[in-house]
Scaffold this active site. Structure first.
Site, short mmCIF file in Angstrom:
data_model
loop_
_atom_site.label_atom_id
_atom_site.label_comp_id
_atom_site.label_asym_id
_atom_site.label_seq_id
_atom_site.Cartn_x
_atom_site.Cartn_y
_atom_site.Cartn_z
N ALA A 2 34.98 -43.93 -16.50
CA ALA A 2 36.44 -44.03 -16.62
C ALA A 2 36.98 -42.89 -17.48
O ALA A 2 37.39 -41.85 -16.97
CB ALA A 2 36.82 -45.40 -17.18
N ARG A 3 36.95 -43.06 -18.80
CA ARG A 3 37.38 -42.02 -19.74
C ARG A 3 36.51 -42.12 -21.00
O ARG A 3 36.23 -43.22 -21.49
CB ARG A 3 38.86 -42.17 -20.12
CG ARG A 3 39.83 -41.76 -19.02
CD ARG A 3 39.80 -40.27 -18.76
NE ARG A 3 40.82 -39.83 -17.79
CZ ARG A 3 40.61 -39.75 -16.48
NH1 ARG A 3 39.44 -40.12 -15.97
NH2 ARG A 3 41.56 -39.31 -15.68
N ASP A 6 29.57 -40.33 -17.35
CA ASP A 6 30.17 -39.24 -16.58
C ASP A 6 31.37 -38.63 -17.30
O ASP A 6 31.87 -37.58 -16.87
CB ASP A 6 30.60 -39.76 -15.20
CG ASP A 6 31.12 -38.66 -14.28
OD1 ASP A 6 30.39 -37.68 -14.09
OD2 ASP A 6 32.26 -38.78 -13.78
N GLU A 61 35.57 -32.63 -23.27
CA GLU A 61 34.96 -32.08 -22.06
C GLU A 61 35.34 -30.62 -21.90
O GLU A 61 36.50 -30.27 -22.14
CB GLU A 61 35.42 -32.88 -20.83
CG GLU A 61 34.95 -34.32 -20.86
CD GLU A 61 35.37 -35.12 -19.64
OE1 GLU A 61 36.08 -34.57 -18.76
OE2 GLU A 61 35.01 -36.30 -19.54
N HIS A 104 31.58 -35.27 -15.32
CA HIS A 104 32.88 -35.79 -14.85
C HIS A 104 33.02 -35.49 -13.35
O HIS A 104 34.01 -34.91 -12.89
CB HIS A 104 34.03 -35.16 -15.63
CG HIS A 104 35.29 -36.00 -15.57
ND1 HIS A 104 36.20 -36.06 -16.58
CD2 HIS A 104 35.78 -36.82 -14.59
CE1 HIS A 104 37.19 -36.87 -16.25
NE2 HIS A 104 36.95 -37.34 -15.04
#
Length: 307
Positions: free
Chosen positions: A228-229, A253, A258, A277
């Site tokens: 998700a985040r 992920d 990032e 991601h």
């Protein structure tokens, strides 16, 4: 005619645009990632901008006096665009949701399977000449806890149930009784799930949602998956939970920063599977994303007076 500029087109998007020649002919496309000067020049007279992943701050928006609409290629424009500045400048920001629900859920479940069987660790070992068969766990009959039941969370429930897992779920909006899962309280989900998969939107209220306290309440030896985040999780507390063995594994992920910085503590842990991601990134999802974006652009051109 309304000036439409696609400011950061990827090679895949350029390829897929070729299948929409009429729409593509009405868009000025910049392939690659523009530097700030290039970006400012593109936005100087643009009325509609298509933005895939480019930061647009207040200064940049102030230098785009004709800009009236941004079509953001994703569900989280606030991570890239100064939304308050856009509003001050009379710029409508459009986001696109649900195009990648299945792709993201499949990636999340791939991380579940990789964690259960230590796939990434064994891959690294075999490449290094080490032949060591890791002991995994079977997922059939294990409990998967899904936090958040938007489009991705709902797909995750269906995939896991079809795989033979016992699925429980918690959502602030309630749990649809038609889904193949049981509704439980958040504390019960954390305490009883062998795998917890996060599918919440990142908002001021959900930042740090999986705090040190909630990580402690997770079942010992369980797995956390987050597609998700990154900001939903207290990363320092997660690192500690993985180091101590309280959590067996994490499949991640997304990250608070990032790209993930070199030397980040997560990169040194053997019981973590990391991806860049990429959960949303399939050709099928990108085709749906492009079709939705072009529909918005067509509506905006009509709204802004293009013939």
């Amino acid at each position: 005619m309304t000036t439409v500029r696609y400011i950061d087109c990827t090679a895949l998007m350029q390829e897929l645009l070729a299948a929409h020649p009429e729409a593509a002919a009405q868009i000025d496309v910049f392939v690659g990632d523009p530097d700030r000067a290039q970006l400012a020049a593109m936005l100087a007279d643009a009325e509609v901008a298509i933005n895939g992943h480019t930061t647009m701050d207040a200064e940049l928006l102030a230098g785009a006096p004709r800009l009236r609409s941004i079509v953001f290629l994703g569900s989280g424009p606030s991570s890239y665009i100064d939304m308050a500045a856009a509003e001050r400048n009379g710029v409508a920001v459009h986001r696109i949701v649900n195009y990648g629900d299945r792709a993201i859920a499949e990636h999340a479940f791939a991380l579940v399977m990789a964690a259960a069987r230590d796939v990434a660790a064994m891959d690294r070992q075999v490449r290094a000449g080490v032949w060591s068969a890791a002991e995994g766990v079977e997922l059939g009959g294990k409990t998967l806890g899904v936090i958040g039941l938007g489009g991705v969370g709902r797909e995750m429930v269906r995939i896991a149930a079809g795989f033979g897992m016992n699925v429980v779920a918690w959502s602030r909006g309630g749990v649809d009784p038609a889904l193949p899962c049981a509704a439980v309280g958040l504390d019960e989900l954390l305490a009883t799930s062998d795998v917890v998969s996060l599918h919440l939107a990142l908002t001021p209220e959900t930042r740090g949602f999986l705090s040190a306290g909630r990580l402690t309440r997770m079942k010992p030896g369980s797995v956390l998956v987050n597609t998700a985040r990154g900001g939903l999780v207290d990363e320092a507390a997660l690192v500690e939970a993985l180091r101590s063995g309280h959590l067996r594994h994490a499949g991640l992920d997304v990250f608070d920063t990032e790209p993930l910085p070199n030397g980040h503590p997560l990169t040194a842990l053997p019981n973590v599977t990391l991806t860049s991601h990429a959960a949303y990134k399939t050709r099928e999802a990108t085709q749906r994303l492009l079709a939705a974006a072009l529909a918005i652009v067509a509506a905006e051109r009509l709204r802004l007076g293009s013939v």
